[in-house]
Design a protein around this motif. Structure first.
Motif, PDB file in Angstrom:
ATOM      1  N   THR A 115       0.817  -1.219   0.000  1.00  0.00           N
ATOM      2  CA  THR A 115       0.000   0.000   0.000  1.00  0.00           C
ATOM      3  C   THR A 115       0.847   1.263   0.000  1.00  0.00           C
ATOM      4  OG1 THR A 115      -1.756  -1.170   1.195  1.00  0.00           O
ATOM      5  CG2 THR A 115      -1.804   1.242   1.241  1.00  0.00           C
ATOM      6  N   GLY A 118       4.655   0.094  -2.473  1.00  0.00           N
ATOM      7  CA  GLY A 118       4.297  -0.286  -3.831  1.00  0.00           C
ATOM      8  C   GLY A 118       4.494  -1.771  -4.082  1.00  0.00           C
ATOM      9  N   ALA A 121       8.541  -4.266  -8.861  1.00  0.00           N
ATOM     10  CA  ALA A 121       8.469  -4.156 -10.323  1.00  0.00           C
ATOM     11  C   ALA A 121       9.832  -4.353 -10.962  1.00  0.00           C
ATOM     12  CB  ALA A 121       7.898  -2.801 -10.712  1.00  0.00           C
ATOM     13  N   ARG A 220       6.290  -0.021  -7.947  1.00  0.00           N
ATOM     14  CA  ARG A 220       5.309   0.795  -8.671  1.00  0.00           C
ATOM     15  C   ARG A 220       4.024   0.867  -7.854  1.00  0.00           C
ATOM     16  NH1 ARG A 220       1.469  -2.588 -10.280  1.00  0.00           N
ATOM     17  NH2 ARG A 220       1.993  -4.762 -10.801  1.00  0.00           N
ATOM     18  N   ARG A 221       3.192   1.839  -8.172  1.00  0.00           N
ATOM     19  CA  ARG A 221       1.921   1.977  -7.485  1.00  0.00           C
ATOM     20  C   ARG A 221       1.010   0.794  -7.803  1.00  0.00           C
ATOM     21  NH1 ARG A 221       0.444   6.954  -5.538  1.00  0.00           N
ATOM     22  NH2 ARG A 221      -1.756   6.505  -5.960  1.00  0.00           N
ATOM     23  N   PRO A 222       0.308   0.258  -6.804  1.00  0.00           N
ATOM     24  CA  PRO A 222      -0.610  -0.859  -7.086  1.00  0.00           C
ATOM     25  C   PRO A 222      -1.772  -0.412  -7.964  1.00  0.00           C
ATOM     26  CG  PRO A 222      -0.885  -0.066  -4.831  1.00  0.00           C
ATOM     27  CD  PRO A 222       0.325   0.631  -5.381  1.00  0.00           C
ATOM     28  N   ARG A 223      -2.216  -1.314  -8.834  1.00  0.00           N
ATOM     29  CA  ARG A 223      -3.326  -0.991  -9.735  1.00  0.00           C
ATOM     30  C   ARG A 223      -4.657  -1.022  -8.996  1.00  0.00           C
ATOM     31  NH1 ARG A 223      -0.168  -4.713 -12.744  1.00  0.00           N
ATOM     32  NH2 ARG A 223       1.039  -3.687 -14.399  1.00  0.00           N
ATOM     33  N   SER A 224      -4.742  -1.829  -7.947  1.00  0.00           N
ATOM     34  CA  SER A 224      -5.988  -1.945  -7.195  1.00  0.00           C
ATOM     35  C   SER A 224      -5.691  -2.592  -5.847  1.00  0.00           C
ATOM     36  CB  SER A 224      -7.002  -2.802  -7.962  1.00  0.00           C
ATOM     37  OG  SER A 224      -6.561  -4.159  -8.005  1.00  0.00           O
ATOM     38  N   GLU A 227      -4.754  -6.273  -6.065  1.00  0.00           N
ATOM     39  CA  GLU A 227      -3.374  -6.600  -6.406  1.00  0.00           C
ATOM     40  C   GLU A 227      -2.490  -6.604  -5.159  1.00  0.00           C
ATOM     41  OE1 GLU A 227       0.004  -5.438  -9.719  1.00  0.00           O
ATOM     42  OE2 GLU A 227      -1.293  -3.839  -8.955  1.00  0.00           O
ATOM     43  N   GLN A 231      -0.458  -9.892  -3.879  1.00  0.00           N
ATOM     44  CA  GLN A 231       0.991  -9.843  -3.690  1.00  0.00           C
ATOM     45  C   GLN A 231       1.369 -10.259  -2.266  1.00  0.00           C
ATOM     46  OE1 GLN A 231       3.274  -9.002  -6.194  1.00  0.00           O
ATOM     47  NE2 GLN A 231       4.805  -9.753  -4.730  1.00  0.00           N
TER      48      GLN A 231
END
Length: 362
Positions: A115, A118, A121, A220-224, A227, A231
């Protein structure tokens, strides 16, 4: 500050573990008499609702105590709220709750990483494999490798960078038991050549060193939110599997791997180093130690939750309580074993600290 951060994390993990036992008992209406962090003499204490909350002198764990264990307790032995008088499934939940609490904490920490930091990636890699730790008395230490060294090539073969470089080096080591490898490495900007001879562990090369990619992980920023959950679930499952595999290897190849076992001092040293780095390293460290604490306590050994669970299982099979003398001897032997092992590991790890090595002129 790094050491204090690591100590705070370890203390927090112990509190969470014991809180699992405590809340599983109180939630079921089972009487609890004490909640302690540490063993031995009481340093600080507070009484609340008949429960003694205490900080004790020996910081090697903690425990929740019950009136069942107090010979001077004024509570009648047939009191239905004593732990011993509760059904097996309720006692089993109290015993298992510490392990469950640590696994849930690891999951929550990895959720927080996803959160606020990230989703992993990839890796911003530079050439070489970083040696993050070396076990004294094993092949890596014998070759002259030290923590902080960067291995660039093996027998003239460039390793490249990233996780693939680590995997390549591990495979080269595994495939060369009792064979000498020529390492091209770098230490504080100075090039050096080292000869490394992996030990033979059932036909597989082992060197006794912790290796990691040279560089930093990219997030990277989470898409939702989904996700982030996926993870965290993946990482908890992966770390738990690796931890269990490590304990299995320790048992099946004890003679070859016993020297790699670390105690509280080494764990704090590692945590202090990661605390200086900050970022995601501290999240992963907290989750990993919490999972290790869960798996360790699940082992069927005296003084550990797994040992108590085993006694409960035997009671269920016999359909009557085990003799108190047997249970007392089992737990007392476990206490002696735990304290002895902890003392040995503390002495071993302390002797390997850089500051101590300098004092000894090594």
């Amino acid at each position: 500050m790094g050491v204090l951060t690591a100590l705070a994390i370890l203390a927090g993990l112990i509190v969470v573990h014991e809180a699992g036992h405590f809340f599983a008992a109180t939630w079921q209406g089972i009487r609890v008499s004490g909640f302690s962090v540490g063993f031995g003499p009481v340093l600080l204490e507070k009484q609340r609702r008949g429960v003694q909350f205490a900080l004790r002198a020996i910081p090697l764990g903690g425990f929740v105590s019950f009136p069942d264990d107090d010979e001077d307790s004024s509570i009648p032995l047939d009191d239905p709220d004593l732990l011993r008088n509760r059904p097996l499934h309720q006692r089993a939940l109290v015993i298992a709750a510490g392990v469950i609490a640590n696994l849930l904490l690891a999951w929550a920490v990895l959720m927080a990483q996803g959160t606020f930091v990230g989703i992993p990636a990839g890796f911003s890699a530079t050439p070489g494999v970083l040696v993050s730790g070396v076990q004294q008395g094993l092949a890596a230490a014998a070759s002259g490798l030290k923590a902080g060294d960067r291995i660039l090539a093996v027998d003239g073969l460039d390793l490249g960078g990233g996780q693939s470089a680590v995997s390549q080096l591990v495979e080269l080591v595994k495939g060369a038991p009792d064979q000498t490898l020529l390492l091209s490495a770098e230490r504080q900007g100075q090039a050096l050549e080292l000869q490394l001879t992996p030990a033979d562990l059932s036909g597989i090369g082992r060197i006794g060193a912790q290796l990691q990619p040279n560089g930093s992980e990219v997030f990277r920023r989470p898409r939702s939110p989904i996700e982030v959950i996926k993870q965290a679930n993946h990482d908890v499952a992966l770390l738990t599997k690796r931890t269990v595999d490590g304990f299995v290897t320790l048992v099946t190849h004890f003679g070859e791997t016993a020297g790699q076992v670390s105690g509280p001092v080494k764990i704090v040293e590692m945590g202090a180093s990661l605390a200086k780095q900050g970022g995601s390293s501290l999240f992963l460290y907290t989750a990993l130690i919490s999972i290790n604490l869960a798996v360790l306590n699940a082992l069927p050994l005296p003084m550990l939750d797994g040992g108590q669970f085993m006694l409960l299982l035997l009671e269920g099979l016999r359909r009557k309580p085990l003799p108190e003398k047997f249970q007392m001897a089992f737990m007392q032997s476990g206490f002696v074993l735990l304290m002895g092992l902890s003392l040995v590991l503390i002495v071993k790890d302390t002797s390997q600290l850089a500051a101590v090595q300098q004092l000894l002129g090594r």
